[in-house]
Design a protein around this motif. Sequence first.
Motif, PDB file in Angstrom:
ATOM      1  N   UNK A 203      83.410  56.435  52.210  1.00 14.44           N
ATOM      2  CA  UNK A 203      84.384  57.144  53.025  1.00 14.44           C
ATOM      3  C   UNK A 203      83.894  58.517  53.440  1.00 14.44           C
ATOM      4  N   UNK A 204      84.501  59.106  54.475  1.00 13.40           N
ATOM      5  CA  UNK A 204      84.123  60.443  54.924  1.00 13.40           C
ATOM      6  C   UNK A 204      84.796  61.514  54.083  1.00 13.40           C
ATOM      7  N   UNK A 205      84.343  62.740  54.245  1.00 15.70           N
ATOM      8  CA  UNK A 205      84.998  63.884  53.632  1.00 15.70           C
ATOM      9  C   UNK A 205      86.139  64.344  54.525  1.00 15.70           C
ATOM     10  N   UNK A 206      87.263  64.725  53.907  1.00 13.46           N
ATOM     11  CA  UNK A 206      88.385  65.299  54.634  1.00 13.46           C
ATOM     12  C   UNK A 206      88.614  66.712  54.122  1.00 13.46           C
ATOM     13  N   UNK A 207      88.702  67.669  55.021  1.00 17.10           N
ATOM     14  CA  UNK A 207      89.008  69.038  54.619  1.00 17.10           C
ATOM     15  C   UNK A 207      90.389  69.056  53.962  1.00 17.10           C
TER      16      UNK A 207
END
Length: 297
Positions: A203-207
Amino acid sequence: MKSIFRQVALIGKYHAAVAPALAASAHAALEGIAEFLTSQGCHVVVERDTAAVTEITGYPTADVAGIGTQCDLGVVVGGDGTMLGIGRQLARHGTPLVGINQGRLGFITDIPIEHYRTVLPPMLAGEYDEDHRTLMHAIVVRDGHAVFDALALNDVVVNRGATSGMVELRIEVDGHFVSRQRSDGLIMSTPTGSTAYALSAGGPLLHPSTPGWLMVPIAPHTLSNRPIVLPDSSEIAIELVAGRDASANFDMQSLASLLHGDRITVRRSQHKVRFLHPRGWSYFDTLRKKMHWNEGA
């Protein structure tokens, strides 16, 4: 500088008994931090199970509910797992939390333990940055009845059994059918949890300020089942259609065994976790340090 926080709770590893050597190390660290907080004008209260495990004495103790009603700051000493556990419980009270890292990664316990004497005084005097982290509220429904109810700061994970094959899951978002997928499981992650299991699963990083959820399949049978970012105003329903020995995990600290037909509904909690950081704190600084970005640059 004198502290603007009068009643300060000190919280360490309290979920389970630790090895004697670790307990001794935790005792020494907590004793030193308690003495330092006292020197800053704080009235220190030690979380009851922390005191029992580390055998720290000489300070009043309180359970988590007592801390929520009596204390205006929590200082958490340990790793991210320690912060996850106490953060969920104190969110309903709105108690702000400061994390001192005595663990490994420290994404949300961001003050190195060797630096607390220089970092804490300005924070205690009111010089800090604050951010609020969204919580998931998950309910396991069986035959129309809620059989399990939990909060999650990192993630809600539906997993296959350790020795069984894939699970088959039916997924809805706000009542709309999304997919029926076969996989090793599914991760519903908050932005805080995007650096945890969801990251390992691709998964991507989310701020942390992103108002979204991350839905990440674990080793899906159909490779077109990809991670997707959803608004955190959505309600997600995950139904176990097939698969043996499946379970639902909440921050990997609480667990519910699942039967066919069980539905896990995930929605945004009305509560948020309050984190205090040193003035000038940046999420990107944390990522660079913890994920070893720009090494050799």
